[in-house]
Write an enzyme that holds these catalytic residues in place. Structure first.
Site, PDB file in Angstrom:
ATOM      1  CE  LYS A  14     -11.789  -3.800  -5.065  1.00  0.00           C
ATOM      2  NZ  LYS A  14     -12.603  -2.570  -5.121  1.00  0.00           N
ATOM      3  NE  ARG A  88      -7.924  -0.073  -8.655  1.00  0.00           N
ATOM      4  CZ  ARG A  88      -7.933  -0.287  -7.332  1.00  0.00           C
ATOM      5  NH1 ARG A  88      -7.232  -1.263  -6.817  1.00  0.00           N
ATOM      6  NH2 ARG A  88      -8.640   0.478  -6.552  1.00  0.00           N
ATOM      7  NE  ARG A 127     -12.977   2.766   2.097  1.00  0.00           N
ATOM      8  CZ  ARG A 127     -12.623   2.068   1.018  1.00  0.00           C
ATOM      9  NH1 ARG A 127     -12.924   0.801   0.916  1.00  0.00           N
ATOM     10  NH2 ARG A 127     -11.988   2.642   0.019  1.00  0.00           N
ATOM     11  NE  ARG A 133      -8.093   4.464   0.902  1.00  0.00           N
ATOM     12  CZ  ARG A 133      -8.381   3.447   0.099  1.00  0.00           C
ATOM     13  NH1 ARG A 133      -8.611   2.253   0.612  1.00  0.00           N
ATOM     14  NH2 ARG A 133      -8.425   3.616  -1.203  1.00  0.00           N
ATOM     15  NE  ARG A 145     -10.723   5.694  -4.798  1.00  0.00           N
ATOM     16  CZ  ARG A 145     -11.031   5.376  -3.554  1.00  0.00           C
ATOM     17  NH1 ARG A 145     -11.491   6.292  -2.718  1.00  0.00           N
ATOM     18  NH2 ARG A 145     -10.888   4.143  -3.133  1.00  0.00           N
TER      19      ARG A 145
HETATM   20  P1  AMP Z   1      -7.537   0.560  -3.169  1.00  0.00           P
HETATM   21  O1  AMP Z   1      -7.038   0.399  -1.775  1.00  0.00           O
HETATM   22  O2  AMP Z   1      -7.696  -0.742  -3.883  1.00  0.00           O
HETATM   23  O3  AMP Z   1      -8.772   1.416  -3.225  1.00  0.00           O
HETATM   24  O4  AMP Z   1      -6.395   1.350  -3.980  1.00  0.00           O
HETATM   25  C1  AMP Z   1      -6.011   2.655  -3.601  1.00  0.00           C
HETATM   26  C2  AMP Z   1      -5.216   3.293  -4.723  1.00  0.00           C
HETATM   27  O5  AMP Z   1      -4.013   2.565  -4.939  1.00  0.00           O
HETATM   28  C3  AMP Z   1      -5.920   3.332  -6.069  1.00  0.00           C
HETATM   29  O6  AMP Z   1      -6.794   4.431  -6.224  1.00  0.00           O
HETATM   30  C4  AMP Z   1      -4.725   3.442  -7.009  1.00  0.00           C
HETATM   31  O7  AMP Z   1      -4.188   4.748  -7.015  1.00  0.00           O
HETATM   32  C5  AMP Z   1      -3.707   2.527  -6.331  1.00  0.00           C
HETATM   33  N1  AMP Z   1      -3.856   1.142  -6.805  1.00  0.00           N
HETATM   34  C6  AMP Z   1      -4.203   0.051  -6.082  1.00  0.00           C
HETATM   35  N2  AMP Z   1      -4.230  -1.051  -6.835  1.00  0.00           N
HETATM   36  C7  AMP Z   1      -3.905  -0.657  -8.086  1.00  0.00           C
HETATM   37  C8  AMP Z   1      -3.782  -1.324  -9.342  1.00  0.00           C
HETATM   38  N3  AMP Z   1      -4.021  -2.644  -9.454  1.00  0.00           N
HETATM   39  N4  AMP Z   1      -3.429  -0.591 -10.418  1.00  0.00           N
HETATM   40  C9  AMP Z   1      -3.164   0.725 -10.335  1.00  0.00           C
HETATM   41  N5  AMP Z   1      -3.292   1.427  -9.182  1.00  0.00           N
HETATM   42  C10 AMP Z   1      -3.654   0.745  -8.071  1.00  0.00           C
END
Ligand code: AMP
Length: 191
Positions: A14, A88, A127, A133, A145
């Protein structure tokens, strides 16, 4: 206004594809994950979000929805937005619908990147070496996840499918091939 939800499990690509779409279509990119990571690490909000994200759990809806709305409001003149990693949950999708309706607009389409689970795990582990991360580096957190995605996030695709807004795109192949397929879907809509 073009409101594109770029959807898919962690590691689907994404972020990579968002960057290319932003460049091509001049859209604003909003990634709630990026917003959480950019918060002042000493702030209560950052600590709260990190408590969830480090374990691979979702940050609660009320917090995430507020963050998203405040981020969108920073760009009143945007000709379009790519939502990356939001919504999400179905509650987030409903909140986004209400929020956009209030602004006289709506989600244009959801583009969902489809990648199988083993490939996702490999990608996230690779990654981790560049992202640094914590949630990319640990197989148990990755598994959590993916499970959270299947349980809470996958139903969001059904939500948009019911509105005839869902397009699935294979998230495998070269970055450019995937990008071309995303662009074809967007261009069809604009024709
Ligand atoms: P990402 O960078 O999209 O992989 O998001 C990293 C982390 O941020 C996720 O594993 C969640 O803990 C939190 N997070 C990001 N976006 C959301 C969302 N829309 N709803 C809930 N948690 C989120």
């Amino acid at each position: 206004m073009l409101n594109i939800v770029l959807f898919g499990p962690p590691g689907a690509g994404k972020g990579t594809q968002s960057a290319k779409l932003v460049e091509k279509y001049g859209l604003v990119h909003i990634s709630t994950g990026d917003v959480f990571r950019a918060l002042d690490p000493q702030s209560d909000l950052a600590k709260l979000a990190k408590g969830y994200s480090d374990k691979g759990d979702l940050v609660p809806d009320d917090v995430t929805i507020k963050i998203l709305e405040s981020e969108v409001s920073k760009h009143p003149n945007a000709k379009g937005v790519i939502y990356d990693g939001f919504p999400r949950t179905t509650a987030q999708a409903e909140a986004l619908d209400r929020f956009l309706l209030n602004k006289g607009t709506s989600v244009t389409m959801m583009l969902s990147l489809v990648v199988e689970e083993d490939e996702l795990k490999q990608r996230l582990l690779s990654r981790a070496e560049v992202s640094g991360r914590k949630d990319d580096a640990d197989v148990n957190i990755i598994q959590n996840r993916i499970e959270n995605y299947n349980k809470d996030t996958a139903p969001v695709a059904t939500f948009y499918k019911a509105q005839s807004k869902l397009t699935e795109i294979a998230g495998v192949g070269s970055i450019d091939e995937i990008f071309d397929n995303l662009c074809s879907s967007i261009n069809q809509l604009q024709d």
